[in-house]
Design a protein around this motif. Structure first.
Motif, PDB file in Angstrom:
ATOM      1  N   CYS A  19      -4.909  12.176 -16.295  1.00  0.00           N
ATOM      2  CA  CYS A  19      -5.890  12.366 -15.314  1.00  0.00           C
ATOM      3  C   CYS A  19      -5.401  12.593 -13.792  1.00  0.00           C
ATOM      4  N   GLU A  34     -15.608  21.875 -12.426  1.00  0.00           N
ATOM      5  CA  GLU A  34     -15.464  22.739 -13.595  1.00  0.00           C
ATOM      6  C   GLU A  34     -14.013  22.696 -13.983  1.00  0.00           C
ATOM      7  N   GLU A  35     -13.082  23.063 -12.984  1.00  0.00           N
ATOM      8  CA  GLU A  35     -11.634  22.985 -13.037  1.00  0.00           C
ATOM      9  C   GLU A  35     -11.210  22.069 -13.624  1.00  0.00           C
ATOM     10  N   VAL A  56     -12.712  19.469 -15.328  1.00  0.00           N
ATOM     11  CA  VAL A  56     -13.216  19.326 -16.845  1.00  0.00           C
ATOM     12  C   VAL A  56     -12.611  20.218 -17.703  1.00  0.00           C
ATOM     13  N   THR A  57     -12.134  21.415 -17.424  1.00  0.00           N
ATOM     14  CA  THR A  57     -11.335  22.357 -18.158  1.00  0.00           C
ATOM     15  C   THR A  57      -9.993  21.923 -18.425  1.00  0.00           C
ATOM     16  N   LYS A  58      -9.360  21.299 -17.327  1.00  0.00           N
ATOM     17  CA  LYS A  58      -8.006  20.770 -17.834  1.00  0.00           C
ATOM     18  C   LYS A  58      -7.843  19.438 -18.445  1.00  0.00           C
ATOM     19  N   MET A  59      -8.960  18.964 -18.668  1.00  0.00           N
ATOM     20  CA  MET A  59      -9.044  17.399 -19.385  1.00  0.00           C
ATOM     21  C   MET A  59      -9.375  17.786 -20.804  1.00  0.00           C
ATOM     22  N   GLN A  60      -9.619  19.071 -21.154  1.00  0.00           N
ATOM     23  CA  GLN A  60      -9.885  19.487 -22.658  1.00  0.00           C
ATOM     24  C   GLN A  60      -8.948  18.651 -23.515  1.00  0.00           C
ATOM     25  N   PRO A  61      -7.733  18.557 -23.437  1.00  0.00           N
ATOM     26  CA  PRO A  61      -6.959  17.786 -24.293  1.00  0.00           C
ATOM     27  C   PRO A  61      -7.299  16.524 -24.721  1.00  0.00           C
ATOM     28  N   SER A  83      -9.469  13.895 -26.208  1.00  0.00           N
ATOM     29  CA  SER A  83     -10.766  14.296 -27.048  1.00  0.00           C
ATOM     30  C   SER A  83     -11.807  13.379 -27.134  1.00  0.00           C
ATOM     31  N   LYS A 119     -14.968  11.394 -25.637  1.00  0.00           N
ATOM     32  CA  LYS A 119     -16.110  11.740 -24.515  1.00  0.00           C
ATOM     33  C   LYS A 119     -15.946  11.444 -23.169  1.00  0.00           C
ATOM     34  N   LYS A 120     -16.302  12.084 -22.082  1.00  0.00           N
ATOM     35  CA  LYS A 120     -15.817  11.953 -20.708  1.00  0.00           C
ATOM     36  C   LYS A 120     -17.219  11.799 -19.826  1.00  0.00           C
TER      37      LYS A 120
END
Length: 304
Positions: free
Chosen positions: A225, A277-278, A280-285, A287, A289-290
């Motif tokens: 993060c 949104e950018e 959130v996309t980078k935090m996809q690795p 797994s 819930k966020k």
């Protein structure tokens, strides 16, 4: 019920049935052979049955949405339940430790080593099979409750393995001049195993306490993060940023505050959403819930 909840409940049920089988087998075998260590294994498994049922009930309760009473979700319940489970195991280990020590002082007790070897061999193989199955399935499920169950089965496997080694040693003593030491091997195993296993629940309780107290999340989450926040700060030339990350069960709470200099570029509402949104996309690795909160301010006091 979604797929994750279904698989979680299924795995917890397997754990319950498995623990019940081994508990009954160990208690009957332990009473019949008058073995304190086998009884310890059986009582541990029986307590595991109760704890597994609690996990099953908890999993069912957590899947039901209740925004009015739990506006931030029910994930906080998971570390509390797991903390309780390991607390019970700690008490059991302490009780068994002092019980075994007391038996040694009173002269030990005679046990059929051959029967003990047979029991511990069956228990070791059986517990490892259940542990391996839960561990493999947990890698796809990412459930804290299933992980706690697999840890219990791993402890049971080590316990049974230690018992097997102890009974083999006791069996070998019967063919030496130290045969008089045989009555002490059973309670000695209880003392060694219960004393050694104390570190497993204590270590796990430490992790759960961190989650209950809402402390900083593990480095593997925080550092990822932080890397993302630093990239965003550099890309948009923000003056400063503050990151807070904590974990509760399967949910990661992330708060990011960007301090925007009054003399620099001021993002509009739509541009702020685009930055979110950018992120959130980078935090996809990750797994888990966020729960993500990204704020922008010109005044540093709202971010500290």
């Amino acid at each position: 019920m979604n797929q994750n909840n279904y698989h979680e409940r299924r795995l917890l049920k397997i754990s319950v049935y498995g623990a019940l089988f081994f508990a009954l087998m160990a208690i009957i075998w332990g009473v019949f052979e008058n073995s304190k260590i086998i009884l310890f294994d059986g009582i541990y498994s029986l307590i595991s049955v109760g704890l597994s049922i609690i996990s099953l009930i908890t999993a069912s309760f957590m899947k039901e949405q209740d925004f009015e009473r739990f506006p931030y979700g029910k994930e906080m319940i998971e570390p509390i339940i797991i903390l309780g489970k390991f607390l019970v195991i700690t008490i059991l280990c302490l009780f068994s430790f002092f019980s075994g020590f007391s038996t040694i002082l009173s002269g030990g007790q005679d046990v059929n080593a051959t029967s003990g070897v047979l029991y511990s061999l069956i228990a070791t193989v059986g517990c490892f099979v259940v542990y391996y199955f839960l561990k493999r399935k947990h890698n796809n499920n990412h459930s804290g409750l299933v992980e706690a169950e697999s840890q219990q089965w791993l402890m049971d496997t080590y316990l049974s393995l230690a018992v097997l080694a102890g009974f083999l040693f006791s069996f070998a003593l019967g063919y030496t001049k130290f045969e008089f030491l045989q009555p002490y091997t059973d309670p000695l195993m209880v003392v060694i195993v219960s004393g050694y296993f104390l570190k497993v629940p204590i270590t796990n309780m430490g992790r759960q306490i961190r989650e209950v107290l809402d402390m900083k999340a593990e480095n593997k989450y925080f550092e990822l993060c932080q890397e993302i926040v630093d990239d965003i700060e550099d890309k948009y030339h923000f003056h400063e940023s503050f990151l807070r990350v904590s974990k509760s069960g399967q949910k990661l709470f992330i708060e990011i505050d960007f301090v925007v200099s009054p003399d620099a570029w001021q993002p509009t509402l739509s541009e702020q959403d685009q930055i979110r949104e950018e992120i959130v996309t980078k935090m996809q690795p990750i797994s888990l819930k966020k729960w993500l909160n990204v704020a922008f301010t010109n005044d540093r006091k709202w971010a500290v």
